[in-house]
Design an enzyme around this catalytic site. Structure first.
Site, PDB file in Angstrom:
ATOM      1  N   LYS A 103       0.871  -1.178   0.000  1.00 35.28           N
ATOM      2  CA  LYS A 103       0.000   0.000   0.000  1.00 35.28           C
ATOM      3  C   LYS A 103       0.903   1.223   0.000  1.00 35.28           C
ATOM      4  CE  LYS A 103      -3.242   2.673   2.781  1.00 35.28           C
ATOM      5  NZ  LYS A 103      -3.869   2.824   4.117  1.00 35.28           N
ATOM      6  N   GLY A 164      -7.628   9.216   9.875  1.00 35.15           N
ATOM      7  CA  GLY A 164      -7.924   9.291  11.300  1.00 35.15           C
ATOM      8  C   GLY A 164      -8.898  10.372  11.716  1.00 35.15           C
ATOM      9  N   GLY A 191     -10.564   8.225   6.860  1.00 38.54           N
ATOM     10  CA  GLY A 191     -11.683   9.057   7.273  1.00 38.54           C
ATOM     11  C   GLY A 191     -12.943   8.307   7.638  1.00 38.54           C
TER      12      GLY A 191
END
Length: 268
Positions: A103, A164, A191
């Site tokens: 990622k 976050g 989010g």
């Protein structure tokens, strides 16, 4: 009994996933809590920072010791990288250690942790050439999503809102465009603060959702992990059930005509 109708299969990097909820492994208060939350989520893909993957470390320090890699794919991330060079360096280390899934997280701004689009695209191109399964974390930018796809990304991961923040899908309209145009899976990442946010992403057409803070920082991470699993599955079943299209006017749930029970002038 669940409907036999289903959304299209979710396949990333040649691997089929039956659970569309992915989970990050940072921020958990303890290894035991994380292990229970992973089980409750039913997730088949987890992300972990390279610094947390130390196979020669004591079992209590090694995140992999509680993950059955035959059932759960481990995707390392480049968290902390500030440019493409740093991200690719981390990816090469991961690849050398036997991890093909990466990622890409490149965010030079420590305040908002927004991804750098230029450096991210460059890293996608380089990691794809290494033969890695590349999932870039990106702004909800349809043009960038398409460029990442063309560069070899196995999926794209547009943010719902800053990492976050728990603000939910503040980029809803852009995510819809990405979903419409993408030829690779779309995984909404960052989010997501509530199970309803995750369900909303699936209802928009996203193929999967990744959350971390919402689960790990919850008062009861295990219960929250289960709540996310159920919310994502509920949204998946709802889509498969083919809900009626929205209308701009009312539609009566009971017949509004042919009422001849009362003749003119009569009343109850």
């Amino acid at each position: 009994m669940e409907s036999v109708i289903a959304m299209k299969e979710l396949i990333i990097g040649g691997r089929k996933f039956s659970n569309r909820f992915f989970l990050g492994t940072g921020k958990f208060a303890s290894r035991e809590t994380m292990e229970k939350a992973l089980a409750a989520s039913g997730t088949e893909l987890v992300t972990a920072a390279l610094t947390r993957v130390r196979e020669e470390a004591p079992e209590s320090d090694d995140i992999l010791s509680c993950i059955d890699r035959a059932k759960v794919e481990v995707m390392l991330n480049t968290s902390g990288a500030r440019n493409a060079d740093e991200a690719v360096r981390i990816a090469r280390i991961a690849l050398a250690a036997g991890y093909r899934w990466i990622k890409l997280e490149i965010h030079p701004d420590a305040r908002y942790l927004l991804p750098d689009p230029v450096e991210t695209l460059a890293a996608v191109e380089r990691c794809a050439k290494l033969g890695m399964v590349v999932l870039p974390y990106i702004n909800a930018d349809p043009v960038l999503a398409r460029r990442c796809e063309e560069a070899g990304a196995a999926a794209v991961m547009p943010l719902g809102s800053p990492i976050g923040s728990n603000l939910g899908l503040r980029t809803r309209d852009m995510i819809s465009i990405i979903v419409e145009q993408s030829h690779v899976p779309v995984v909404v990442d960052a989010g997501i603060g509530l199970p309803s946010h995750a369900a909303e992403a699936i209802e928009l057409g996203a193929d999967a959702v990744l959350a971390n803070t919402a689960v790990a920082a919850a008062g009861d991470p295990v219960a929250m992990a289960e709540a996310f699993r159920l919310a994502v599955r509920a949204a998946e079943l709802a889509i498969a059930a083919r809900p009626p299209a929205p209308r701009s006017t009312a539609s009566a749930t009971s017949p509004m005509d042919d009422f001849d029970i009362f003749k003119e002038g009569e009343s109850l």
